[in-house]
Design an enzyme around this catalytic site. Structure first.
Site, mmCIF file in Angstrom:
data_model
loop_
_atom_site.group_PDB
_atom_site.id
_atom_site.type_symbol
_atom_site.label_atom_id
_atom_site.label_comp_id
_atom_site.label_asym_id
_atom_site.label_seq_id
_atom_site.Cartn_x
_atom_site.Cartn_y
_atom_site.Cartn_z
ATOM 1 N N GLU A 128 0.961 -1.312 0.118
ATOM 2 C CA GLU A 128 0.000 -0.014 -0.063
ATOM 3 C C GLU A 128 0.996 1.218 0.065
ATOM 4 O OE1 GLU A 128 -2.421 -1.201 -0.996
ATOM 5 O OE2 GLU A 128 -4.195 -0.564 0.332
ATOM 6 N N THR A 181 -4.391 6.500 -5.979
ATOM 7 C CA THR A 181 -4.901 6.860 -4.474
ATOM 8 C C THR A 181 -3.789 8.189 -4.283
ATOM 9 O OG1 THR A 181 -5.415 4.548 -4.009
ATOM 10 C CG2 THR A 181 -4.628 6.041 -2.413
#
Ligand code: HSE
Length: 307
Positions: A128, A181
């Site tokens: 992530e 993101t």
């Protein structure tokens, strides 16, 4: 066991009022991965289908998560990873998290499970970080643990599995535009007025209470995001119309799924979830944007072993 095949599900992070700390695991949308032991130590990604992703470990979220785990143990053999993407990159339903979580889950199984599921979250968060620049666990935790997860602290892996009211269904509407993101995080304000923090905390606490007590009306009142959504909504095509459509057809609430562009809506029962999906689809139909919709139950199990 020398080889494992996994279904690595999609997930919805934030769930309106829980930015970076709340997530839900989906049932029927996801990737598949095959992980096998090899004689050559280390990690090698040997196949990627369904997306154009880098094979180099350092540039691939599955590769970097797997390497972080492998370095913690003295392992005399290595692992090959095959990735079959079913979740589009930059879709807002945890594409990178599915690959990161699947890689560490599979390797751990092939090692005889030396790490707990909670410990795997730490390794998967490295993926992530590569994808978004931050170590957030609100996608990888629900994928690994299943259901609704609340991250009290990602550093100490203080993560709580929340109950799932049995009639909850999720509608996902995915406008097919890629939204990274990191880009979606760059529009966020770094300072939040006290009044908004109070409102958001009250909604989050009430949502958690509603999940414990199966209080669908309370869940509905709590699915409100006064901090993140106002900054990000401009990135989503027809955001207001999509929210209106979800409400009109009786959803409990709707919002941006993770960092977008997908939208999610929670509904009581599959029938309402389907109506919501159709109505949200109607909003995007006349626009010049391709889209897809899914209905899913909440997956309380998380990653599944196919074989
Ligand atoms: N909580 C993260 C965000 C999820 O909204 O940026 C990213 O998928």
């Amino acid at each position: 066991m020398n080889e494992i095949k996994l279904f690595c599900p999609a997930s919805v992070a934030n769930v309106s009022c829980g930015f970076d700390i709340l997530g839900i695991c989906l049932e029927n949308v996801g990737d598949e991965m095959i992980i096998r032991k090899t004689n050559n130590p280390g990690v090698k990604i040997t196949k990627i289908k369904g997306d154009n992703l880098p094979f180099e470990n350092k540039k691939n979220v599955a590769g970097i998560s797997a390497m972080t785990l492998v370095k913690e143990k003295n392992i005399p053999f290595g692992f090959e990873i095959e990735i079959y993407k079913g979740i589009a990159s930059g879709s807002g339903i945890g594409s990178s998290a599915a690959s990161s979580a699947g890689a560490v889950f599979g390797i751990n199984k092939l090692l005889g499970s030396p790490f707990t599921k909670n410990e795997l979250i730490k390794f998967a968060m490295e993926g992530e970080k590569l994808a978004s620049g931050t170590l957030h666990a609100d996608n990888v935790a629900p994928i690994i643990l299943g259901g609704f997860t609340l991250i009290r602290c990602s550093k100490t892996l203080d993560i709580i599995n929340l109950p799932t009211p049995k009639d909850l269904f999720i509608t996902i509407v995915h406008p097919k535009i890629e939204l990274k993101t990191s880009d979606s995080r760059s529009v966020l304000k770094q300072k939040v007025p006290l009044q908004k923090t109070i409102q958001q905390s009250a909604n989050l606490a009430s949502l958690v209470s509603g999940l414990y007590t199966n209080d669908y009306k309370l869940i509905s009142r709590s699915l409100v995001d006064v901090i993140i959504e106002p900054s990000r909504s401009a990135l989503i095509p027809a955001f207001d119309e999509l929210k209106y459509a979800a409400k009109k057809k009786g959803s409990l609430g709707s919002g941006i799924s993770g960092s977008g562009p997908s939208m999610f809506a929670l509904s009581k029962g599959e029938k309402i979830a389907k109506n919501v999906s159709a109505e949200m689809g109607k909003v995007l139909e006349p626009l010049d944007v391709e889209y897809e919709t899914f209905i899913s139950k909440i997956n309380t199990e998380g990653i599944k072993i196919i074989s």
